[in-house]
Design a protein around this motif. Sequence first.
Motif, PDB file in Angstrom:
ATOM      1  N   ASN A   2       0.836  -1.195   0.000  1.00  0.00           N
ATOM      2  CA  ASN A   2       0.000   0.000   0.000  1.00  0.00           C
ATOM      3  C   ASN A   2       0.880   1.257   0.000  1.00  0.00           C
ATOM      4  N   ARG A   3       0.644   2.135  -0.954  1.00  0.00           N
ATOM      5  CA  ARG A   3       1.453   3.352  -1.060  1.00  0.00           C
ATOM      6  C   ARG A   3       0.865   4.471  -0.209  1.00  0.00           C
ATOM      7  N   LYS A   4       1.731   5.410   0.175  1.00  0.00           N
ATOM      8  CA  LYS A   4       1.272   6.618   0.859  1.00  0.00           C
ATOM      9  C   LYS A   4       1.034   7.692  -0.196  1.00  0.00           C
ATOM     10  N   ILE A   5      -0.071   8.410  -0.039  1.00  0.00           N
ATOM     11  CA  ILE A   5      -0.444   9.475  -0.953  1.00  0.00           C
ATOM     12  C   ILE A   5      -0.556  10.773  -0.163  1.00  0.00           C
ATOM     13  N   LYS A   6       0.018  11.826  -0.703  1.00  0.00           N
ATOM     14  CA  LYS A   6      -0.083  13.153  -0.093  1.00  0.00           C
ATOM     15  C   LYS A   6      -1.101  13.950  -0.904  1.00  0.00           C
ATOM     16  N   LEU A   7      -2.190  14.356  -0.261  1.00  0.00           N
ATOM     17  CA  LEU A   7      -3.208  15.188  -0.886  1.00  0.00           C
ATOM     18  C   LEU A   7      -2.949  16.634  -0.494  1.00  0.00           C
ATOM     19  N   LEU A   8      -2.947  17.533  -1.488  1.00  0.00           N
ATOM     20  CA  LEU A   8      -2.541  18.921  -1.247  1.00  0.00           C
ATOM     21  C   LEU A   8      -3.596  19.926  -1.691  1.00  0.00           C
ATOM     22  N   TRP A   9      -3.670  21.016  -0.932  1.00  0.00           N
ATOM     23  CA  TRP A   9      -4.521  22.165  -1.247  1.00  0.00           C
ATOM     24  C   TRP A   9      -3.622  23.388  -1.268  1.00  0.00           C
ATOM     25  N   ASP A  10      -3.663  24.147  -2.346  1.00  0.00           N
ATOM     26  CA  ASP A  10      -2.814  25.324  -2.522  1.00  0.00           C
ATOM     27  C   ASP A  10      -3.562  26.587  -2.104  1.00  0.00           C
ATOM     28  N   PHE A  11      -2.871  27.438  -1.364  1.00  0.00           N
ATOM     29  CA  PHE A  11      -3.423  28.731  -0.961  1.00  0.00           C
ATOM     30  C   PHE A  11      -2.438  29.814  -1.372  1.00  0.00           C
ATOM     31  N   ARG A  12      -2.977  30.874  -1.966  1.00  0.00           N
ATOM     32  CA  ARG A  12      -2.138  31.942  -2.497  1.00  0.00           C
ATOM     33  C   ARG A  12      -2.556  33.282  -1.905  1.00  0.00           C
ATOM     34  N   GLY A  13      -1.591  34.184  -1.826  1.00  0.00           N
ATOM     35  CA  GLY A  13      -1.878  35.534  -1.373  1.00  0.00           C
ATOM     36  C   GLY A  13      -1.239  35.841  -0.033  1.00  0.00           C
ATOM     37  N   GLU A  14      -1.504  37.032   0.441  1.00  0.00           N
ATOM     38  CA  GLU A  14      -0.885  37.500   1.686  1.00  0.00           C
ATOM     39  C   GLU A  14      -1.278  36.656   2.898  1.00  0.00           C
ATOM     40  N   ASP A  15      -2.471  36.095   2.883  1.00  0.00           N
ATOM     41  CA  ASP A  15      -2.955  35.305   4.011  1.00  0.00           C
ATOM     42  C   ASP A  15      -2.820  33.804   3.778  1.00  0.00           C
ATOM     43  N   ALA A  16      -2.012  33.415   2.816  1.00  0.00           N
ATOM     44  CA  ALA A  16      -1.910  32.007   2.436  1.00  0.00           C
ATOM     45  C   ALA A  16      -1.494  31.123   3.612  1.00  0.00           C
ATOM     46  N   LYS A  17      -0.521  31.535   4.380  1.00  0.00           N
ATOM     47  CA  LYS A  17      -0.040  30.699   5.483  1.00  0.00           C
ATOM     48  C   LYS A  17      -1.115  30.510   6.542  1.00  0.00           C
ATOM     49  N   GLU A  18      -1.772  31.593   6.921  1.00  0.00           N
ATOM     50  CA  GLU A  18      -2.820  31.501   7.931  1.00  0.00           C
ATOM     51  C   GLU A  18      -3.980  30.631   7.444  1.00  0.00           C
ATOM     52  N   THR A  19      -4.325  30.762   6.171  1.00  0.00           N
ATOM     53  CA  THR A  19      -5.412  29.965   5.599  1.00  0.00           C
ATOM     54  C   THR A  19      -5.038  28.489   5.565  1.00  0.00           C
ATOM     55  N   ALA A  20      -3.810  28.187   5.179  1.00  0.00           N
ATOM     56  CA  ALA A  20      -3.354  26.795   5.130  1.00  0.00           C
ATOM     57  C   ALA A  20      -3.341  26.177   6.528  1.00  0.00           C
ATOM     58  N   ILE A  21      -2.872  26.920   7.505  1.00  0.00           N
ATOM     59  CA  ILE A  21      -2.866  26.424   8.891  1.00  0.00           C
ATOM     60  C   ILE A  21      -4.294  26.133   9.335  1.00  0.00           C
ATOM     61  N   HIS A  22      -5.209  27.032   9.027  1.00  0.00           N
ATOM     62  CA  HIS A  22      -6.609  26.833   9.388  1.00  0.00           C
ATOM     63  C   HIS A  22      -7.181  25.592   8.687  1.00  0.00           C
ATOM     64  N   HIS A  23      -6.812  25.397   7.437  1.00  0.00           N
ATOM     65  CA  HIS A  23      -7.309  24.248   6.677  1.00  0.00           C
ATOM     66  C   HIS A  23      -6.840  22.934   7.301  1.00  0.00           C
ATOM     67  N   THR A  24      -5.636  22.904   7.846  1.00  0.00           N
ATOM     68  CA  THR A  24      -5.139  21.671   8.474  1.00  0.00           C
ATOM     69  C   THR A  24      -6.014  21.268   9.655  1.00  0.00           C
ATOM     70  N   LYS A  25      -6.576  22.239  10.352  1.00  0.00           N
ATOM     71  CA  LYS A  25      -7.478  21.923  11.472  1.00  0.00           C
ATOM     72  C   LYS A  25      -8.705  21.180  10.969  1.00  0.00           C
ATOM     73  N   HIS A  26      -9.242  21.614   9.830  1.00  0.00           N
ATOM     74  CA  HIS A  26     -10.409  20.946   9.256  1.00  0.00           C
ATOM     75  C   HIS A  26     -10.059  19.555   8.739  1.00  0.00           C
ATOM     76  N   LEU A  27      -8.862  19.390   8.194  1.00  0.00           N
ATOM     77  CA  LEU A  27      -8.440  18.069   7.738  1.00  0.00           C
ATOM     78  C   LEU A  27      -8.395  17.084   8.907  1.00  0.00           C
ATOM     79  N   LYS A  28      -7.838  17.531  10.021  1.00  0.00           N
ATOM     80  CA  LYS A  28      -7.750  16.670  11.203  1.00  0.00           C
ATOM     81  C   LYS A  28      -9.142  16.364  11.750  1.00  0.00           C
ATOM     82  N   GLU A  29      -9.997  17.368  11.802  1.00  0.00           N
ATOM     83  CA  GLU A  29     -11.372  17.156  12.278  1.00  0.00           C
ATOM     84  C   GLU A  29     -12.093  16.123  11.416  1.00  0.00           C
ATOM     85  N   PHE A  30     -11.950  16.233  10.098  1.00  0.00           N
ATOM     86  CA  PHE A  30     -12.605  15.293   9.184  1.00  0.00           C
ATOM     87  C   PHE A  30     -12.116  13.872   9.436  1.00  0.00           C
TER      88      PHE A  30
END
Length: 78
Positions: A2-30
């Motif tokens: 069984n292979r490991k797969i990395k699923l990615l979501w790209d965020f762009r702009g001045e708030d990209a880092k904050e948005t990506a960090i916030h998105h990781t919380k939703h990934l963990k919740e899911f």
Amino acid sequence: MNRKIKLLWDFRGEDAKETAIHHTKHLKEFAELENLSFYEIDILEKNPMLVCAFISVDENNLKTFRDALKPHRGEITS
């Protein structure tokens, strides 16, 4: 094997880092809500204006994550 797969979501702009960090919380919740295993949830900062949130999962869980969360892209990691 069984292979490991990395699923990615790209965020762009001045708030990209904050948005990506916030998105990781939703990934963990899911994953916890659906009782799905994962290897890692984190961000990759390409530059200050492009940051990716990602989750690494087993290939056998790929369809569940992909269909529910609609990642921008995926990569085989092993």
